[in-house]
Design a protein around this motif. Structure first.
Motif, mmCIF file in Angstrom:
data_model
loop_
_atom_site.group_PDB
_atom_site.id
_atom_site.type_symbol
_atom_site.label_atom_id
_atom_site.label_comp_id
_atom_site.label_asym_id
_atom_site.label_seq_id
_atom_site.Cartn_x
_atom_site.Cartn_y
_atom_site.Cartn_z
ATOM 1 N N LYS A 80 6.851 17.992 -1.085
ATOM 2 C CA LYS A 80 6.631 18.210 0.347
ATOM 3 C C LYS A 80 5.583 17.238 0.875
ATOM 4 O O LYS A 80 5.734 16.686 1.982
ATOM 5 N N ALA A 81 4.518 17.022 0.103
ATOM 6 C CA ALA A 81 3.493 16.070 0.517
ATOM 7 C C ALA A 81 4.085 14.673 0.687
ATOM 8 O O ALA A 81 3.747 13.944 1.629
ATOM 9 N N LEU A 82 4.992 14.303 -0.227
ATOM 10 C CA LEU A 82 5.652 13.000 -0.151
ATOM 11 C C LEU A 82 6.596 12.925 1.037
ATOM 12 O O LEU A 82 6.680 11.897 1.715
ATOM 13 N N LYS A 83 7.300 14.016 1.320
ATOM 14 C CA LYS A 83 8.260 14.035 2.427
ATOM 15 C C LYS A 83 7.567 13.856 3.774
ATOM 16 O O LYS A 83 8.062 13.146 4.660
ATOM 17 N N VAL A 84 6.412 14.489 3.944
ATOM 18 C CA VAL A 84 5.707 14.443 5.230
ATOM 19 C C VAL A 84 4.864 13.177 5.364
ATOM 20 O O VAL A 84 4.580 12.721 6.476
ATOM 21 N N PHE A 85 4.486 12.566 4.246
ATOM 22 C CA PHE A 85 3.557 11.436 4.255
ATOM 23 C C PHE A 85 3.951 10.321 5.232
ATOM 24 O O PHE A 85 3.084 9.812 5.956
ATOM 25 N N PRO A 86 5.228 9.902 5.325
ATOM 26 C CA PRO A 86 5.572 8.824 6.275
ATOM 27 C C PRO A 86 5.286 9.182 7.722
ATOM 28 O O PRO A 86 5.121 8.279 8.554
ATOM 29 N N ASP A 87 5.191 10.470 8.048
ATOM 30 C CA ASP A 87 4.894 10.869 9.421
ATOM 31 C C ASP A 87 3.509 10.413 9.860
ATOM 32 O O ASP A 87 3.239 10.309 11.064
ATOM 33 N N TYR A 145 0.817 -1.211 0.000
ATOM 34 C CA TYR A 145 0.000 0.000 0.000
ATOM 35 C C TYR A 145 0.849 1.259 0.000
ATOM 36 O O TYR A 145 0.480 2.264 -0.614
ATOM 37 N N SER A 146 1.979 1.223 0.688
ATOM 38 C CA SER A 146 2.860 2.398 0.709
ATOM 39 C C SER A 146 3.382 2.696 -0.693
ATOM 40 O O SER A 146 3.436 3.859 -1.117
ATOM 41 N N GLY A 147 3.743 1.648 -1.423
ATOM 42 C CA GLY A 147 4.221 1.833 -2.792
ATOM 43 C C GLY A 147 3.133 2.395 -3.695
ATOM 44 O O GLY A 147 3.394 3.272 -4.534
ATOM 45 N N ILE A 148 1.905 1.902 -3.526
ATOM 46 C CA ILE A 148 0.779 2.419 -4.314
ATOM 47 C C ILE A 148 0.564 3.894 -4.007
ATOM 48 O O ILE A 148 0.337 4.715 -4.901
ATOM 49 N N ALA A 149 0.634 4.243 -2.719
ATOM 50 C CA ALA A 149 0.414 5.638 -2.314
ATOM 51 C C ALA A 149 1.473 6.554 -2.895
ATOM 52 O O ALA A 149 1.162 7.654 -3.390
ATOM 53 N N ILE A 150 2.725 6.133 -2.859
ATOM 54 C CA ILE A 150 3.816 6.968 -3.368
ATOM 55 C C ILE A 150 3.683 7.181 -4.873
ATOM 56 O O ILE A 150 3.792 8.303 -5.380
ATOM 57 N N LYS A 151 3.409 6.114 -5.599
ATOM 58 C CA LYS A 151 3.230 6.243 -7.055
ATOM 59 C C LYS A 151 2.004 7.094 -7.383
ATOM 60 O O LYS A 151 2.023 7.893 -8.320
ATOM 61 N N GLY A 152 0.947 6.916 -6.595
ATOM 62 C CA GLY A 152 -0.246 7.711 -6.813
ATOM 63 C C GLY A 152 0.004 9.181 -6.558
ATOM 64 O O GLY A 152 -0.425 10.050 -7.333
ATOM 65 N N LEU A 153 0.721 9.465 -5.489
ATOM 66 C CA LEU A 153 1.011 10.848 -5.133
ATOM 67 C C LEU A 153 1.876 11.518 -6.196
ATOM 68 O O LEU A 153 1.661 12.678 -6.559
ATOM 69 N N GLY A 182 1.916 9.389 13.489
ATOM 70 C CA GLY A 182 1.006 10.369 14.059
ATOM 71 C C GLY A 182 1.629 11.736 14.266
ATOM 72 O O GLY A 182 1.024 12.614 14.893
ATOM 73 N N THR A 183 2.822 11.952 13.705
ATOM 74 C CA THR A 183 3.522 13.232 13.900
ATOM 75 C C THR A 183 3.244 14.223 12.770
ATOM 76 O O THR A 183 3.741 15.345 12.801
ATOM 77 N N HIS A 184 2.456 13.810 11.780
ATOM 78 C CA HIS A 184 2.128 14.716 10.677
ATOM 79 C C HIS A 184 1.330 15.921 11.147
ATOM 80 O O HIS A 184 1.333 16.968 10.493
ATOM 81 N N THR A 185 0.666 15.796 12.283
ATOM 82 C CA THR A 185 -0.184 16.881 12.776
ATOM 83 C C THR A 185 0.613 18.112 13.190
ATOM 84 O O THR A 185 0.036 19.187 13.381
ATOM 85 N N SER A 186 1.925 17.964 13.333
ATOM 86 C CA SER A 186 2.758 19.123 13.680
ATOM 87 C C SER A 186 2.910 20.080 12.503
ATOM 88 O O SER A 186 3.294 21.234 12.683
ATOM 89 N N HIS A 187 2.582 19.604 11.288
ATOM 90 C CA HIS A 187 2.679 20.444 10.086
ATOM 91 C C HIS A 187 1.341 21.167 9.895
ATOM 92 O O HIS A 187 0.520 20.801 9.058
#
Length: 270
Positions: free
Chosen positions: A215-222, A144-152, A226-231
């Motif tokens: 930037k969306a790709l860089k933050v996505f693993p957060d 799923y992570s690979g699908i998300a990255i390619k989709g993004l 659950g740390t994405h909320t800091s952005h």
């Protein structure tokens, strides 16, 4: 009597092992409501499965009025409910307190209860692509992570979202995700709404929006931590009892991991 309900097609067809003195029942073709209506008050039921098993169960039975103790023994690939409960040892969990007063989603003329959340955006897209891969007969684990990255990066087009939360209206551009959550986890371990209390009486709508793909790709693993909320500049979280999300063009949506195609809007009620 203790009943074990399991899917013979799941978990590589391996029948769950329990002590003697229990009765096994396959869930395929089982009339859930009739089964529960026929139980004695002292009977107990154990589901062996994951999020898909739970979603089917809560939509097949009047869970607000179950008189029996019902448990979940985690198995399978999707266990976000157990992630939310921080169940790491694989032990049975008593479900009764978690399956009452569940929220409802209204989408494409359909009305469904859900126990984890509604994914709308690239998360729904990932489920759509995964379903296409499964339809080919492939037995390889879905990445799923690979699908998300390619989709993004290549395939998923950012949306404009109009969102209403308890009659208050919001508008976002460059939207990648706009889920509404009962729990904090979805998508196989993504802590998308870390402050959401599944025992509370409100839902969380999380909007992940960013004009820059990199930037969306860089933050996505957060999101997995659950740390994405800091952005704050790219993540907005709104809570309420009734939420409606409308996109400027349709895309796939997922309900506890089950895909719904061609969705322009959805509405959820706590």
């Amino acid at each position: 009597m203790k009943y074990i309900l399991y899917n013979p097609n799941a978990n590589n067809g391996i029948k769950p092992e329990y002590l003697d003195g229990v009765e096994y029942k396959e869930v395929i073709g089982l009339d859930y409501q009739a089964f529960f209506d026929g139980l004695a008050p002292e009977d107990e039921v154990v589901f062996v499965g994951g999020d898909g098993t739970l979603n089917y169960f809560i939509n097949a039975v009047d869970t607000d009025n179950i008189k029996n103790k019902v448990y979940l023994k985690p198995a399978g690939t999707g266990n976000d409910f157990m992630n939310d409960l921080d169940n790491k040892d694989g032990s049975e969990v008593l479900l009764n307190d978690y399956i009452r007063n569940l929220p409802t989603v209204y989408v494409n003329g359909m009305e469904r209860k859900f126990i984890n959340g509604i994914g709308y955006g690239i998360d729904g897209y990932c489920c759509e692509v995964a379903d296409q891969i499964k339809a080919t007969g492939s037995t390889k684990p879905i990445n799923y992570s690979g699908i998300a990255i390619k989709g993004l990066l290549f395939h998923f087009k950012k949306k404009i979202a109009n969102i209403t939360v308890d009659s208050k209206e919001y508008k976002f551009r460059n939207v990648w995700l706009a889920p509404s959550m009962k729990g904090s986890f979805y998508g196989g371990g993504m802590d998308i709404a870390p402050d959401q209390d599944r025992k509370g009486d409100t839902l969380s709508c999380v909007v992940y929006h960013c004009g820059s793909k990199m930037k969306a790709l860089k933050v996505f693993p957060d999101i997995f931590k659950g740390t994405h909320t800091s952005h704050k500049e790219m993540v907005a979280i709104m809570t309420g009892r009734e939420i409606e999300v409308k996109f400027n063009e349709p895309c796939a949506l997922q309900i506890d991991g089950e895909t719904v195609l061609n969705v322009s809007s959805y509405r959820v009620k706590a």
